[in-house]
Write a protein that holds these residues in place. Structure first.
Motif, PDB file in Angstrom:
ATOM      1  N   GLY A 280      46.228  74.089  36.091  1.00  0.00           N
ATOM      2  CA  GLY A 280      45.296  74.961  36.783  1.00  0.00           C
ATOM      3  C   GLY A 280      43.838  74.566  36.619  1.00  0.00           C
ATOM      4  N   LYS A 281      43.575  73.564  35.820  1.00  0.00           N
ATOM      5  CA  LYS A 281      42.204  73.147  35.557  1.00  0.00           C
ATOM      6  C   LYS A 281      41.767  72.074  36.547  1.00  0.00           C
ATOM      7  CE  LYS A 281      42.742  74.281  30.654  1.00  0.00           C
ATOM      8  NZ  LYS A 281      42.776  73.775  29.265  1.00  0.00           N
ATOM      9  N   ALA A 282      40.521  71.671  36.474  1.00  0.00           N
ATOM     10  CA  ALA A 282      39.984  70.666  37.388  1.00  0.00           C
ATOM     11  C   ALA A 282      40.854  69.418  37.368  1.00  0.00           C
ATOM     12  CB  ALA A 282      38.547  70.317  37.002  1.00  0.00           C
ATOM     13  N   GLY A 283      41.261  68.968  38.541  1.00  0.00           N
ATOM     14  CA  GLY A 283      42.122  67.804  38.649  1.00  0.00           C
ATOM     15  C   GLY A 283      43.593  68.108  38.620  1.00  0.00           C
ATOM     16  N   GLY A 284      43.963  69.365  38.356  1.00  0.00           N
ATOM     17  CA  GLY A 284      45.366  69.744  38.351  1.00  0.00           C
ATOM     18  C   GLY A 284      45.890  69.984  39.750  1.00  0.00           C
ATOM     19  N   GLU A 285      47.192  70.161  39.861  1.00  0.00           N
ATOM     20  CA  GLU A 285      47.807  70.369  41.168  1.00  0.00           C
ATOM     21  C   GLU A 285      47.852  71.836  41.571  1.00  0.00           C
ATOM     22  OE1 GLU A 285      52.021  69.407  43.404  1.00  0.00           O
ATOM     23  OE2 GLU A 285      51.092  67.836  42.183  1.00  0.00           O
ATOM     24  N   ALA A 286      47.685  72.741  40.626  1.00  0.00           N
ATOM     25  CA  ALA A 286      47.833  74.157  40.930  1.00  0.00           C
ATOM     26  C   ALA A 286      46.657  74.690  41.740  1.00  0.00           C
ATOM     27  CB  ALA A 286      47.975  74.957  39.646  1.00  0.00           C
ATOM     28  N   LEU A 287      46.965  75.491  42.739  1.00  0.00           N
ATOM     29  CA  LEU A 287      45.941  76.229  43.477  1.00  0.00           C
ATOM     30  C   LEU A 287      45.681  77.578  42.837  1.00  0.00           C
ATOM     31  CD1 LEU A 287      47.040  75.563  47.176  1.00  0.00           C
ATOM     32  CD2 LEU A 287      45.524  74.207  45.726  1.00  0.00           C
ATOM     33  N   ARG A 460      50.923  75.587  44.318  1.00  0.00           N
ATOM     34  CA  ARG A 460      50.351  74.264  44.054  1.00  0.00           C
ATOM     35  C   ARG A 460      50.157  73.484  45.346  1.00  0.00           C
ATOM     36  NH1 ARG A 460      54.733  70.618  43.292  1.00  0.00           N
ATOM     37  NH2 ARG A 460      56.759  71.628  42.976  1.00  0.00           N
ATOM     38  N   LEU A 461      49.419  72.422  45.240  1.00  0.00           N
ATOM     39  CA  LEU A 461      48.993  71.655  46.394  1.00  0.00           C
ATOM     40  C   LEU A 461      50.163  71.156  47.234  1.00  0.00           C
ATOM     41  CD1 LEU A 461      46.714  70.290  48.001  1.00  0.00           C
ATOM     42  CD2 LEU A 461      46.783  68.409  46.327  1.00  0.00           C
ATOM     43  N   ALA A 462      51.283  70.833  46.611  1.00  0.00           N
ATOM     44  CA  ALA A 462      52.439  70.339  47.366  1.00  0.00           C
ATOM     45  C   ALA A 462      52.843  71.305  48.468  1.00  0.00           C
ATOM     46  CB  ALA A 462      53.612  70.094  46.423  1.00  0.00           C
ATOM     47  N   GLU A 463      52.668  72.608  48.227  1.00  0.00           N
ATOM     48  CA  GLU A 463      53.047  73.577  49.250  1.00  0.00           C
ATOM     49  C   GLU A 463      52.206  73.419  50.512  1.00  0.00           C
ATOM     50  OE1 GLU A 463      53.554  78.387  49.983  1.00  0.00           O
ATOM     51  OE2 GLU A 463      53.343  77.646  47.928  1.00  0.00           O
ATOM     52  N   MET A 464      50.987  72.959  50.389  1.00  0.00           N
ATOM     53  CA  MET A 464      50.148  72.764  51.563  1.00  0.00           C
ATOM     54  C   MET A 464      50.740  71.679  52.473  1.00  0.00           C
ATOM     55  SD  MET A 464      47.788  75.056  51.243  1.00  0.00           S
ATOM     56  CE  MET A 464      49.111  76.031  50.487  1.00  0.00           C
ATOM     57  N   TYR A 465      51.288  70.624  51.891  1.00  0.00           N
ATOM     58  CA  TYR A 465      51.947  69.602  52.692  1.00  0.00           C
ATOM     59  C   TYR A 465      53.175  70.174  53.399  1.00  0.00           C
ATOM     60  CZ  TYR A 465      49.027  66.063  50.401  1.00  0.00           C
ATOM     61  OH  TYR A 465      47.956  65.311  49.952  1.00  0.00           O
ATOM     62  N   LEU A 466      53.905  71.021  52.712  1.00  0.00           N
ATOM     63  CA  LEU A 466      55.096  71.619  53.304  1.00  0.00           C
ATOM     64  C   LEU A 466      54.742  72.626  54.395  1.00  0.00           C
ATOM     65  CD1 LEU A 466      57.045  72.028  49.967  1.00  0.00           C
ATOM     66  CD2 LEU A 466      57.677  70.497  51.848  1.00  0.00           C
ATOM     67  N   ILE A 467      53.692  73.414  54.173  1.00  0.00           N
ATOM     68  CA  ILE A 467      53.239  74.349  55.207  1.00  0.00           C
ATOM     69  C   ILE A 467      52.762  73.582  56.435  1.00  0.00           C
ATOM     70  CG2 ILE A 467      51.400  75.983  55.792  1.00  0.00           C
ATOM     71  CD1 ILE A 467      51.682  77.122  52.953  1.00  0.00           C
TER      72      ILE A 467
END
Length: 588
Positions: A280-287, A460-467
């Protein structure tokens, strides 16, 4: 994180819900005996109102009730040992307005949270802010949380009542709002949050309150909300919402550097316990994350993240195995994978299977195990294993989705797919199964400690690709959808298998997208919402119940009206206009 201390006025506990009885059971925490009016009249004091609005998300995320609400009753999971715990949600057996915990508890807690957010939103003008940017940041948090909670409400119970003002006494009448009205409010709240929240909450050079809502959190949930809303429409209106979902998701992807997020290069690292606090910190994948302290006593509810219980497979007492922090706490295990979920993965090329599941257990006992004739019989072993040993560090158990022809002669315990599942996908006994290990928590103080320490990754960011991919497919651009999905499949590819992992426009179907979401997000508090969204029986789509029965045949009591949960009977009985308000379809 620090234990959240906050002040709630009596009015914040008068829930914006349908039942006075539910409200009577709540207790307020007021450490100073001060009133909200006296405390929330300064920017410093108002932070307690904001902190309070975060609290009830912890009743869902990181707890088994949330897993039951958001993962069970789908194609992916069934009760371990084929038991009936929470059968109302896992099997749709007895899901009525009068029964069906934990959905009844979730109803109360979500309305409690919404009312707290409304209390803060309605009172912020009296908090004495002199800096408009600071005020809007705090208002952005509250509006993010209201939109976040309302998404859960409308997707779980449909168009119930929509309230944007603080309720200060029991409400005995209610008027339904439409799903469209809910989403209009959700969009407005999340857009305001996206416009006003910071990229990160830096307190000083060494402290970042990384589990507060940020710009990336608001944009991520806005993309999810647009995608959800699209399936309630047809034609040009639906296309408009799919376009917005795609555009917002693509915006998050394009702005990774600014938003301080990145797609981690290794799928397995996402769930490495040692890296959890970096997500969840800077550079992490979590939104968006819900943080927990490694000291459970500092957490708001003293329980932290308990998901490591939910998907645990049994191992204790097997030859060569004893309870350990590394292998987990199995006393409260709840859910096992369906055969369909395991079959979604091609583990020969896709690292997400090994990154998500455990098939091999190494002996962790301090002494060597020697097979006896009685033990060989118990574990259906050939007599040739008698006298053989399992030393510490040797393979002690294999539970696999494969068929193992020589399992009787191997010197360790083996359960293959034929031991666990029938050929039609139903479960034989469910006593042993491949274990989801995403949420392992070896940093607890002892193996039998139930309170967890890990942060909960909500999005997390991966969900944005899936959306983006799902929206592109619905916008008749399967090639672009494949391009988005291939980013994740490239990351997931085993060494030398990148080419084999690529998909083309011809591979993209709505079922492929749903399966890809499972491969990437299994267990991550989203599957029920995915299935109910996509399998809605409209415009040629397969029906919700047909899909689940086809993929998870033990869940054979599901019906299409189960795409919504019932409003708890106690809430309906307290309503003076209950007949006018009406129960959700299919429930009495």
């Amino acid at each position: 994180m620090k234990r959240i201390k906050y002040l709630l006025p009596v009015s914040a506990f008068a829930l914006a819900c349908l039942a006075a009885p539910s409200c009577n059971k709540l207790e307020e925490y007021n450490p100073s005996n001060a009133t909200a009016d006296a405390t929330w009249n300064t920017p410093e004091g108002f932070i307690t109102a904001v902190n309070a609005a975060y609290s009830e998300q912890r009743s869902w995320y990181g707890k088994e009730d949330g897993a039951f609400m958001s993962e069970s009753g789908t194609d992916l999971w069934y009760n371990r040992d084929k038991n009936t715990y929470a059968r109302q949600l896992t099997q749709y057996d007895g899901l009525t307005a009068a029964d069906g915990n934990p959905h009844k508890a979730a109803w109360v807690l979500l309305w409690k949270a919404i009312n707290q957010a409304n209390a803060g939103i309605n009172r912020i003008d009296g908090a004495g802010f002199t800096n408009d940017a600071e005020k809007n940041r705090r208002l952005g948090e509250l509006r993010f949380l209201r939109g976040f909670y309302y998404w859960h409400v409308v997707e779980t119970w449909g168009g119930v009542m929509l309230r944007t003002t603080e309720t200060q006494s029991p409400v005995l009448t209610a008027v339904r709002s439409t799903v469209a009205q809910f989403y209009d409010q959700i969009f407005a709240d999340l857009q305001f949050a996206a416009d006003n929240l910071p990229n990160e909450w830096l307190v000083n050079a060494s402290t970042n309150e990384y589990s507060r809502a940020t710009k990336k959190s608001a944009l991520g949930f806005l993309a999810r909300a647009y995608l959800s809303r699209a399936y309630y429409s047809t034609g040009a209106e639906a296309q408009g919402f799919f376009t917005k979902a795609r555009d917002v998701a693509n915006d998050v992807i394009a702005r990774q550097a600014e938003l301080k997020i990145s797609l981690w290069p290794s799928y397995a690292e996402l769930f490495n316990p040692a890296r959890n606090k970096d997500m969840g910190k800077a550079g992490g994948e979590a939104l968006y994350v819900i943080s927990n302290s490694v000291n459970p006593g500092l957490n708001y509810d003293d329980n932290g993240n308990r998901l490591f219980h939910v998907y645990q497979a049994p191992y204790m007492g097997k030859p060569g195995l004893i309870q350990s922090l590394a292998y987990g706490y199995e006393n409260n295990r709840r859910l096992m994978p369906s055969l369909s979920l395991l079959n979604y993965y091609n583990e020969n090329i896709d690292s997400r299977y090994e990154g998500s599941f455990q098939e091999v257990w190494l002996a962790n006992a301090t002494t060597t195990f020697t097979w006896t004739a009685a033990q060989a019989t118990t574990y259906q072993k050939d007599a040739s294993v008698i006298g053989k040993t399992i030393a510490p560090g040797d393979t002690a158990m294999l539970i696999t989705k494969q068929v193992i022809a020589d399992k009787a002669t191997r010197k360790y315990v083996v359960y293959d797919r034929n031991d666990v599942y029938n050929t039609d996908g139903t479960i034989k006994t469910g006593n042993n199964y491949v274990s989801l290990r995403k949420f392992r928590d070896p940093d607890r103080s002892a193996p039998n400690v139930q309170a967890g320490t890990k942060d909960v990754i909500v999005m997390r960011l991966a969900e944005m690709y899936l959306i983006s991919a799902e929206a592109e497919f619905q916008l008749n651009s399967p090639g672009t959808a494949a391009t988005r999905i291939n980013v994740l499949r490239t990351r997931a590819a085993k060494p030398g298998q990148v080419a084999a992992m690529q998909v083309t426009a011809g591979d993209i179907t709505i079922d492929f997208i749903l399966e890809e979401r499972a491969r990437e997000l299994a267990g991550e508090n989203i599957r029920w919402f995915d299935v109910k969204r996509i399998k809605n029986g409209q415009n040629g789509a397969e029906a919700f119940s047909a899909y689940i029965k086809r993929k998870n045949p033990d869940v054979n009591k599901v019906q299409d009206f189960h795409r919504l949960r019932p409003i708890p009977i106690a809430e309906m009985q307290a309503l003076q206009n209950a007949a006018e308000f009406g129960q959700n379809p299919g429930y009495q």
